[in-house]
Design a protein around this motif. Structure first.
Motif, PDB file in Angstrom:
ATOM      1  N   LEU A  83       0.827  -1.209   0.000  1.00 27.60           N
ATOM      2  CA  LEU A  83       0.000   0.000   0.000  1.00 27.60           C
ATOM      3  C   LEU A  83       0.863   1.261   0.000  1.00 27.60           C
ATOM      4  O   LEU A  83       0.599   2.216  -0.714  1.00 27.60           O
ATOM      5  CB  LEU A  83      -0.866   0.010   1.259  1.00 27.60           C
ATOM      6  CG  LEU A  83      -2.320  -0.430   1.115  1.00 27.60           C
ATOM      7  CD1 LEU A  83      -3.018  -0.370   2.451  1.00 27.60           C
ATOM      8  CD2 LEU A  83      -3.046   0.422   0.106  1.00 27.60           C
ATOM      9  N   ALA A  84       1.947   1.230   0.801  1.00 26.84           N
ATOM     10  CA  ALA A  84       2.752   2.438   0.996  1.00 26.84           C
ATOM     11  C   ALA A  84       3.497   2.860  -0.270  1.00 26.84           C
ATOM     12  O   ALA A  84       3.745   4.049  -0.463  1.00 26.84           O
ATOM     13  CB  ALA A  84       3.743   2.211   2.131  1.00 26.84           C
ATOM     14  N   THR A  85       3.861   1.909  -1.125  1.00 25.97           N
ATOM     15  CA  THR A  85       4.698   2.259  -2.286  1.00 25.97           C
ATOM     16  C   THR A  85       3.946   2.164  -3.611  1.00 25.97           C
ATOM     17  O   THR A  85       4.486   2.524  -4.656  1.00 25.97           O
ATOM     18  CB  THR A  85       5.903   1.300  -2.366  1.00 25.97           C
ATOM     19  OG1 THR A  85       5.409  -0.041  -2.273  1.00 25.97           O
ATOM     20  CG2 THR A  85       6.918   1.548  -1.273  1.00 25.97           C
ATOM     21  N   ALA A  86       2.712   1.684  -3.542  1.00 25.53           N
ATOM     22  CA  ALA A  86       1.969   1.411  -4.773  1.00 25.53           C
ATOM     23  C   ALA A  86       1.911   2.633  -5.684  1.00 25.53           C
ATOM     24  O   ALA A  86       2.130   2.546  -6.892  1.00 25.53           O
ATOM     25  CB  ALA A  86       0.562   0.939  -4.436  1.00 25.53           C
ATOM     26  N   ARG A  87       1.655   3.811  -5.076  1.00 23.64           N
ATOM     27  CA  ARG A  87       1.416   4.991  -5.896  1.00 23.64           C
ATOM     28  C   ARG A  87       2.660   5.402  -6.690  1.00 23.64           C
ATOM     29  O   ARG A  87       2.565   5.777  -7.849  1.00 23.64           O
ATOM     30  CB  ARG A  87       0.956   6.150  -5.016  1.00 23.64           C
ATOM     31  CG  ARG A  87       0.503   7.360  -5.813  1.00 23.64           C
ATOM     32  CD  ARG A  87      -0.445   8.173  -5.018  1.00 23.64           C
ATOM     33  NE  ARG A  87       0.186   8.634  -3.799  1.00 23.64           N
ATOM     34  CZ  ARG A  87       0.365   9.912  -3.496  1.00 23.64           C
ATOM     35  NH1 ARG A  87      -0.037  10.837  -4.330  1.00 23.64           N
ATOM     36  NH2 ARG A  87       0.909  10.263  -2.372  1.00 23.64           N
ATOM     37  N   LEU A  91       2.541  -0.395  -8.765  1.00 21.05           N
ATOM     38  CA  LEU A  91       2.412  -1.841  -8.561  1.00 21.05           C
ATOM     39  C   LEU A  91       1.319  -2.080  -7.529  1.00 21.05           C
ATOM     40  O   LEU A  91       1.479  -1.694  -6.370  1.00 21.05           O
ATOM     41  CB  LEU A  91       3.756  -2.301  -7.971  1.00 21.05           C
ATOM     42  CG  LEU A  91       4.342  -3.625  -8.358  1.00 21.05           C
ATOM     43  CD1 LEU A  91       4.521  -3.702  -9.851  1.00 21.05           C
ATOM     44  CD2 LEU A  91       5.715  -3.782  -7.675  1.00 21.05           C
ATOM     45  N   TYR A  92       0.217  -2.689  -7.943  1.00 21.60           N
ATOM     46  CA  TYR A  92      -0.936  -2.825  -7.051  1.00 21.60           C
ATOM     47  C   TYR A  92      -1.318  -4.282  -6.874  1.00 21.60           C
ATOM     48  O   TYR A  92      -1.219  -5.075  -7.806  1.00 21.60           O
ATOM     49  CB  TYR A  92      -2.150  -2.074  -7.626  1.00 21.60           C
ATOM     50  CG  TYR A  92      -1.933  -0.587  -7.659  1.00 21.60           C
ATOM     51  CD1 TYR A  92      -2.294   0.205  -6.576  1.00 21.60           C
ATOM     52  CD2 TYR A  92      -1.323   0.018  -8.745  1.00 21.60           C
ATOM     53  CE1 TYR A  92      -2.058   1.571  -6.583  1.00 21.60           C
ATOM     54  CE2 TYR A  92      -1.081   1.384  -8.762  1.00 21.60           C
ATOM     55  CZ  TYR A  92      -1.457   2.147  -7.677  1.00 21.60           C
ATOM     56  OH  TYR A  92      -1.213   3.495  -7.684  1.00 21.60           O
ATOM     57  N   HIS A  96      -6.171  -5.025  -3.065  1.00 21.76           N
ATOM     58  CA  HIS A  96      -6.247  -3.620  -2.637  1.00 21.76           C
ATOM     59  C   HIS A  96      -7.135  -2.821  -3.594  1.00 21.76           C
ATOM     60  O   HIS A  96      -7.933  -2.000  -3.175  1.00 21.76           O
ATOM     61  CB  HIS A  96      -4.859  -2.982  -2.619  1.00 21.76           C
ATOM     62  CG  HIS A  96      -3.925  -3.607  -1.624  1.00 21.76           C
ATOM     63  ND1 HIS A  96      -2.598  -3.278  -1.519  1.00 21.76           N
ATOM     64  CD2 HIS A  96      -4.127  -4.564  -0.683  1.00 21.76           C
ATOM     65  CE1 HIS A  96      -2.032  -3.983  -0.561  1.00 21.76           C
ATOM     66  NE2 HIS A  96      -2.937  -4.785  -0.057  1.00 21.76           N
ATOM     67  N   PHE A  97      -6.947  -3.080  -4.895  1.00 20.51           N
ATOM     68  CA  PHE A  97      -7.703  -2.322  -5.905  1.00 20.51           C
ATOM     69  C   PHE A  97      -9.209  -2.615  -5.777  1.00 20.51           C
ATOM     70  O   PHE A  97     -10.043  -1.713  -5.820  1.00 20.51           O
ATOM     71  CB  PHE A  97      -7.185  -2.696  -7.301  1.00 20.51           C
ATOM     72  CG  PHE A  97      -7.819  -1.924  -8.433  1.00 20.51           C
ATOM     73  CD1 PHE A  97      -7.661  -0.558  -8.545  1.00 20.51           C
ATOM     74  CD2 PHE A  97      -8.580  -2.589  -9.393  1.00 20.51           C
ATOM     75  CE1 PHE A  97      -8.239   0.161  -9.589  1.00 20.51           C
ATOM     76  CE2 PHE A  97      -9.168  -1.889 -10.452  1.00 20.51           C
ATOM     77  CZ  PHE A  97      -8.997  -0.515 -10.545  1.00 20.51           C
ATOM     78  N   ARG A 108      -8.866   3.200   1.116  1.00 15.90           N
ATOM     79  CA  ARG A 108      -9.163   4.528   0.600  1.00 15.90           C
ATOM     80  C   ARG A 108      -7.866   5.260   0.278  1.00 15.90           C
ATOM     81  O   ARG A 108      -7.782   6.064  -0.637  1.00 15.90           O
ATOM     82  CB  ARG A 108      -9.940   5.288   1.668  1.00 15.90           C
ATOM     83  CG  ARG A 108     -10.563   6.537   1.153  1.00 15.90           C
ATOM     84  CD  ARG A 108     -11.332   7.203   2.247  1.00 15.90           C
ATOM     85  NE  ARG A 108     -12.090   8.325   1.744  1.00 15.90           N
ATOM     86  CZ  ARG A 108     -12.727   9.164   2.525  1.00 15.90           C
ATOM     87  NH1 ARG A 108     -12.727   8.991   3.829  1.00 15.90           N
ATOM     88  NH2 ARG A 108     -13.384  10.168   1.994  1.00 15.90           N
ATOM     89  N   ARG A 109      -6.792   4.960   1.082  1.00 14.02           N
ATOM     90  CA  ARG A 109      -5.524   5.660   0.865  1.00 14.02           C
ATOM     91  C   ARG A 109      -4.692   5.052  -0.272  1.00 14.02           C
ATOM     92  O   ARG A 109      -3.522   5.360  -0.421  1.00 14.02           O
ATOM     93  CB  ARG A 109      -4.722   5.716   2.158  1.00 14.02           C
ATOM     94  CG  ARG A 109      -4.323   4.382   2.701  1.00 14.02           C
ATOM     95  CD  ARG A 109      -3.946   4.476   4.180  1.00 14.02           C
ATOM     96  NE  ARG A 109      -3.946   3.160   4.779  1.00 14.02           N
ATOM     97  CZ  ARG A 109      -2.861   2.447   4.988  1.00 14.02           C
ATOM     98  NH1 ARG A 109      -1.690   2.917   4.682  1.00 14.02           N
ATOM     99  NH2 ARG A 109      -2.945   1.251   5.520  1.00 14.02           N
ATOM    100  N   LEU A 110      -5.291   4.184  -1.073  1.00 14.80           N
ATOM    101  CA  LEU A 110      -4.552   3.609  -2.199  1.00 14.80           C
ATOM    102  C   LEU A 110      -4.161   4.700  -3.202  1.00 14.80           C
ATOM    103  O   LEU A 110      -3.112   4.629  -3.841  1.00 14.80           O
ATOM    104  CB  LEU A 110      -5.409   2.551  -2.901  1.00 14.80           C
ATOM    105  CG  LEU A 110      -4.688   1.619  -3.850  1.00 14.80           C
ATOM    106  CD1 LEU A 110      -3.711   0.741  -3.094  1.00 14.80           C
ATOM    107  CD2 LEU A 110      -5.681   0.706  -4.583  1.00 14.80           C
TER     108      LEU A 110
END
Ligand code: NAP
Length: 424
Positions: A83-87, A91-92, A96-97, A108-110
């Motif tokens: 979650l922390a580095t996805a943005r 890479l998801y 999570h998606f 929500r914080r994705l």
């Protein structure tokens, strides 16, 4: 019923695709059960944080663990979706998606919106039904999603999406694809999208012996011919099924964002009908701006299971059980994905639950003396009751109606608790 979310229904609220409302009909059956005067709901109540499992087992005649799979399988590549580095990386995890577009508060914080607004190409690793759900949500015209209960924030981001091509890539061939035919047919008929021929196209020529395999080939051939009309060819979005590829390495650009994946090419070890494949020395690079790993969910043990003598098989990610019980001497039962693994549609999970329900009912005939006096009152003050949920439900339906949607979901626990406090 103890539930860590403020709201009930688990995977049918946070996992089932918003454009598959018929699958959520089982919620009505759950609501019928909740009408029983013998039923109590404790939402916003997490095992290990607000209540201890051994405490429940001591105070109730029986406990049923039905908490499913709250994590995902990993690929063991140097980089996994977090979650922390996805943005930054693009890479998801599909889980999570899916949680993000279904309004599951922790996702929500994705914040995938920015990526969607830039990305042209997306790759999904794995070709199960979750992979097809993700592809459909990426490809579908957002106007068609508006009437559903999709998260309003996700819908706003999807409206800005520039994703124009989706590759669904699997390690084995079409004959062993994990998706079901109904879901593939649905994606093949998606308006304004065009299915490109699979890569490699060779399996379309196969004449397998089993009916199920023949149907997969026929289905793909007819989906391809349906999509060859002019309208489809001019469609703004395209997608492709790609086979015999295992991800080998993520390739990142200078700013740390994904720019492609290097794949190892696999081949059948025996005939195409044998399900196993082996890696070759060949590799291939596929460019992409976004990656979704969709290789299956994974269950986790709950705190307190050891004290009950329960055995969690960490390799398979399941609780071992015999005749429904996690230990022949305990009063704790397990049903659904936590015991079977994350496979099967809701109907198959129901069959498992009915069988465990029968065992549990038999057990209760000889063992019912406890009071159900559960947990300390102070902690339970924060719990969401069934009547609280009914108020949340009515508010979501009311807002949805105003906006021409089936439901306008609350997107955070704070918003839900705030609404409940204000409307008391
Ligand atoms: P799934 O059906 O088990 O599919 C997992 C996919 O990941 C398969 O393609 C699998 O390939 C691949 N995979 C696993 N490990 C891998 C690895 N190490 N490297 C590369 N690929 C790997 O799981 P799912 O899609 O998460 O679905 C879970 C369950 O929910 C399924 O039973 C599904 O049918 C159900 N579901 C149903 C619906 C619906 O009915 N509409 C919607 C969503 C989910 P292999 O086949 O080669 O192992």
């Amino acid at each position: 019923m103890f539930e860590r979310h403020c709201v009930p229904f688990g995977l049918t609220r946070f996992g089932v695709a918003p454009d598959h409302p018929e699958v959520k009909n089982c919620q009505e059956r759950f609501a019928d059960v909740a009408r029983s005067p013998h039923f109590r709901f404790f939402g916003n109540c997490e095992i290990g944080r607000d209540v201890e499992l051994p405490q429940l087992a001591a105070r109730y005649d029986a406990v049923l663990l039905a908490y499913g799979a709250q994590s995902e399988r990993r690929l063991s590549l140097p980089c996994e979706p977090e979650l922390a580095t996805a943005r930054t990386q693009g890479l998801y995890s599909a889980r999570h998606f899916v949680g993000w577009y279904n309004g599951e508060p922790e996702f929500r914080r994705l914040l995938i919106g920015e990526q969607l607004a830039r990305a042209r190409r997306a790759v999904i690793i794995g070709n199960g039904n979750v992979a097809l759900d993700v592809a459909r949500i990426l490809l579908r015209n957002p106007d068609a999603l508006h009437p559903t209960d999709i998260s309003s924030e996700a819908l706003a981001s999807l409206r800005q999406s520039k994703v124009a091509h989706v590759d669904i890539v699997a390690r084995r061939g079409l004959l062993h694809a994990a998706f079901t035919n109904k879901e593939l047919r649905e994606l093949g008929r998606e308006p304004d999208t065009h299915m490109l021929p699979p890569d490699p196209p060779t399996e379309l020529e196969l004449r397998p012996s089993t009916r199920a395999m023949k149907r997969k080939i026929d289905l793909l051939n007819s989906a391809l011919s349906e999509t060859s009309s002019e309208t489809k060819k001019n469609a703004a979005k395209t997608w492709k099924l790609s086979f015999f590829k295992s991800p080998r390495k993520y390739i990142f650009g200078n700013e740390g964002a994904i720019k492609g994946i290097e794949w190892t090419i696999n081949k059948y070890t025996e005939s195409p009908e044998s399900s196993s494949v082996a890696p070759t020395n060949e590799t291939v690079f596929l460019p992409t701006d976004l990656v979704f790993t969709s290789i299956g969910y994974r269950s986790l043990p709950l705190p307190g299971l050891d004290e009950l003598g329960a055995k969690f098989d960490a390799q398979r990610g399941v609780l071992l059980r015999s005749r429904g019980r996690v230990n022949p001497k305990s009063n704790v039962f397990a049903a659904g994905w936590i015991a079977t693994g994350p496979v099967g549609v809701i109907a198959s999970t129901m069959m498992d639950s009915f069988a465990v329900g029968d065992e549990l009912a038999k057990f209760l005939e000889g063992n019912s003396s406890n009071t159900g006096e559960t947990v300390d009152a102070e902690k339970m003050d924060r719990a969401v009751s069934w009547s609280d949920w009914q108020r949340l439900n009515e508010e979501e339906l009311r807002l949805g109606k105003l906006l021409g949607r089936s439901r306008e979901k609350f997107l955070s626990s704070a918003d839900m608790l705030g609404f409940l406090n204000e409307s008391r």
